[in-house]
Every structure is written in structure tokens, then in C-alpha cells.
Design an enzyme around this catalytic site. Structure first.
Site, PDB file in Angstrom:
ATOM      1  N   LYS A 181       6.835  39.239  -3.570  1.00  0.00           N
ATOM      2  CA  LYS A 181       5.400  39.307  -3.783  1.00  0.00           C
ATOM      3  C   LYS A 181       4.851  40.607  -3.188  1.00  0.00           C
ATOM      4  CE  LYS A 181       3.204  35.321  -3.514  1.00  0.00           C
ATOM      5  NZ  LYS A 181       3.029  34.963  -4.939  1.00  0.00           N
ATOM      6  N   ASP A 217       0.990  38.547 -12.654  1.00  0.00           N
ATOM      7  CA  ASP A 217       0.072  37.864 -11.753  1.00  0.00           C
ATOM      8  C   ASP A 217      -1.373  38.246 -12.024  1.00  0.00           C
ATOM      9  OD1 ASP A 217      -0.558  36.237  -9.446  1.00  0.00           O
ATOM     10  OD2 ASP A 217      -0.961  38.109  -8.384  1.00  0.00           O
ATOM     11  N   ARG A 275       0.823  -1.211   0.000  1.00  0.00           N
ATOM     12  CA  ARG A 275       0.000   0.000   0.000  1.00  0.00           C
ATOM     13  C   ARG A 275       0.855   1.259   0.000  1.00  0.00           C
ATOM     14  NH1 ARG A 275      -3.312   1.676  -2.649  1.00  0.00           N
ATOM     15  NH2 ARG A 275      -4.250  -0.386  -2.428  1.00  0.00           N
ATOM     16  N   LYS A 293       2.754  24.703  -4.293  1.00  0.00           N
ATOM     17  CA  LYS A 293       1.480  24.152  -3.826  1.00  0.00           C
ATOM     18  C   LYS A 293       1.545  22.631  -3.926  1.00  0.00           C
ATOM     19  CE  LYS A 293      -1.084  28.288  -5.176  1.00  0.00           C
ATOM     20  NZ  LYS A 293      -2.108  28.871  -6.075  1.00  0.00           N
ATOM     21  N   GLU A 348       6.751  39.996  -8.474  1.00  0.00           N
ATOM     22  CA  GLU A 348       5.346  39.822  -8.829  1.00  0.00           C
ATOM     23  C   GLU A 348       4.751  41.181  -9.219  1.00  0.00           C
ATOM     24  OE1 GLU A 348       2.241  37.339  -6.459  1.00  0.00           O
ATOM     25  OE2 GLU A 348       2.024  39.426  -5.790  1.00  0.00           O
TER      26      GLU A 348
END
Length: 278
Positions: A166, A217, A99, A134, A196
Site C-alpha cells: 500500500k 484504489d 442466544r 474489515k 495499490e
């Protein structure tokens, strides 16, 4: 494989601790200690392979003397019904490892397959598909490797792989110009700085400040075409935000260099792979 197998072996220890704890009760009761068996790993739907070397490590963790013979390699596309690897060894060990090996390969092959769909959509545009951070906690390097099996490329492996300024970083620094200046003054000399931007004036400021890469973005296709024309190849441009399979072609045709997609790791479904006695 850009993977430190030492770290993978540490992960395998954790996976077995989670799944079998002290022992596999069913295997211990039902199977003699010295019984041997041969099993085949079978694709139950069309898949792109990813994770074969990891599956081999998983089985060998419990039976170092087992044989793992793969008839295909990572990155290969196989049809439903294909037996792509055979494992022979101690039956208890192989069934205890089953598994863990299947879970890992089902996840990695799923990511490779979704990545390949996105890559196919942008063929001929000159744009490259890249992943994001992510990822599933603990599985990042394996999921990013799966992206490469599907034809994609890796963005940052982690926060220490590059500087991405960012909106919140820029807000704290006061401006794009100030943020880039600080990054250039303190970062290692080979580190790239990406900024960004979500509107054209930010793109211009980022370029003039000396950014190495500019992220567009959540900009419209029209705005991205304008940015591509204005930048004119002086630095690479990355498209990011809300990219889907049905929209990625139009975004690629704006002329951007990279398109980052969180969905290829964040939302990829696992595929169906079985382990059957041969």
C-alpha cells in the site's frame, strides 16, 4: 468450509464465558435438570443461510447428546416463516446456548444476504466480488465464510496470506519498483504480490516491476477503463475504495477482474432469526 473447527471451538468457549459465566441463572431456577425440549430455528424474514454447522457446535457444546437436524444448508435462500433446523435435547442446555447460536447466525446470515445483493448487481460483467479485512475482531474467518455463502469470494484471510504493497509501504521503500523488488527477493515463492495504485503512472510502474495483481484504489471509472485497456489482461486488476451497491455495476463494467467491498462485512445488518419451541 475453509474453517479450522478447533479454532471455532475455542471461540465458542469464549462466547459462553461472556454470556453465562458460571451458569445460566434463569435456566437453572426455572427448568428441571432432566427436562427435555425441542426447538426450531425460524427465519423471521427472507434470509440466506450461513453458520448452520457452527450453530450445531454451539448447542452440542452444552449438550453433546442433543440432535441438530437441518432441513436446509448454508447458501440456501429461505423465506420468512421457514423452520430450517430443529434441535432436541436437554432444555437447560439448549436455552443457555440459544442466544450465542442466534447471535452468530444472525450476523453470518446478514453478511451472506448483503453479499448476494452485491453479487447480483455485477452478474454478467465477468468481475468477482471479494471481501476485505474489515471484519469484526475475533470473527474474521466466520464472516469471510459467510461471504462465500452469499456468492462472494475471499481476499486475504489475514496479513500472512499475501503481500499487499500500500501507499505507506511504498513510501518507506522509496518507490513501487523498490518495494516489489524487495518483496520478490524475500517472500515465499508461491506468494502473490499486489500493489495499490491510485493513478495511471503507478499502474504502469507496478506492472513493469512485476506485480502479480494491481489494485486500482479510488480511481474513477474512466481511469479504470484506461488501466484495463493498457494492462490488457497481463495481470488481474482489483477495484477498491468507496464501492456501494448503487455504484458497483458501473465499476464492474470497466473490465476489472475483482471488486473488493468492505461494506459486505463491515456494515451488514443482522437478520431476524428466532428459536421457538416445537
Amino acid at each position: 468450509m475453509l474453517i479450522d473447527m478447533r479454532k471455532v471451538e475455542q471461540l465458542i468457549e469464549l462466547w459462553f464465558d461472556e454470556d453465562s459465566n458460571y451458569f445460566d441463572l434463569t435456566a437453572k431456577i426455572m427448568i428441571d435438570d432432566d427436562a427435555n425440549a425441542t426447538f426450531g430455528m425460524n427465519a423471521r424474514e427472507p434470509i440466506i443461510l450461513s453458520g448452520l454447522p457452527i450453530a450445531k457446535l454451539i448447542f452440542k457444546k452444552l449438550d453433546p447428546d442433543c440432535t441438530f437436524e437441518a432441513t436446509h444448508k448454508d447458501g440456501d435462500r429461505v423465506e420468512a416463516g421457514t423452520t430450517f433446523a430443529k434441535i432436541s435435547g436437554n432444555a437447560q442446555a439448549l436455552l443457555t446456548a440459544e442466544r450465542v447460536a442466534l447471535n452468530l447466525m444472525q450476523r453470518m446470515c446478514g453478511i451472506a444476504g448483503v453479499t448476494a445483493e452485491y453479487v447480483k448487481e455485477i452478474e454478467g460483467t465477468g468481475a468477482f466480488l471479494v471481501d476485505t479485512r474489515k471484519t469484526t475482531p475475533g470473527l474474521r474467518i466466520l464472516e469471510k465464510y459467510a461471504v462465500t455463502c452469499g456468492g462472494g469470494r475471499n481476499h486475504r484471510l489475514g496479513l500472512d496470506n499475501g503481500i499487499m504493497l500500500k501507499d505507506n509501504h511504498i513510501a518507506v521503500a522509496g518507490s513501487i519498483t523498490a518495494a516489489v523488488a524487495r518483496a520478490k527477493a524475500l517472500a515465499p515463492v508461491l506468494t502473490k504480490i499486489e500493489v495499490e495504485s491510485d493513478r495511471m503512472e503507478q499502474v504502469k510502474e507496478a506492472l513493469e516491476a512485476g506485480a502479480d495483481v494491481i489494485m486500482l484504489d479510488n480511481m474513477t471509472n474512466e481511469a479504470m477503463r484506461e488501466a484495463v485497456e493498457w494492462v490488457n489482461g497481463r495481470v488481474p486488476l482489483e477495484c477498491s475504495g468507496g464501492v456501494r451497491l448503487e455504484t458497483i455495476r458501473g465499476k464492474a463494467e470497466t473490465g476489472v477482474d475483482f471488486i473488493s467491498v468492505g461494506r459486505i462485512t463491515q456494515s451488514a445488518p443482522c437478520v431476524d432469526i428466532g428459536l421457538d419451541e416445537v
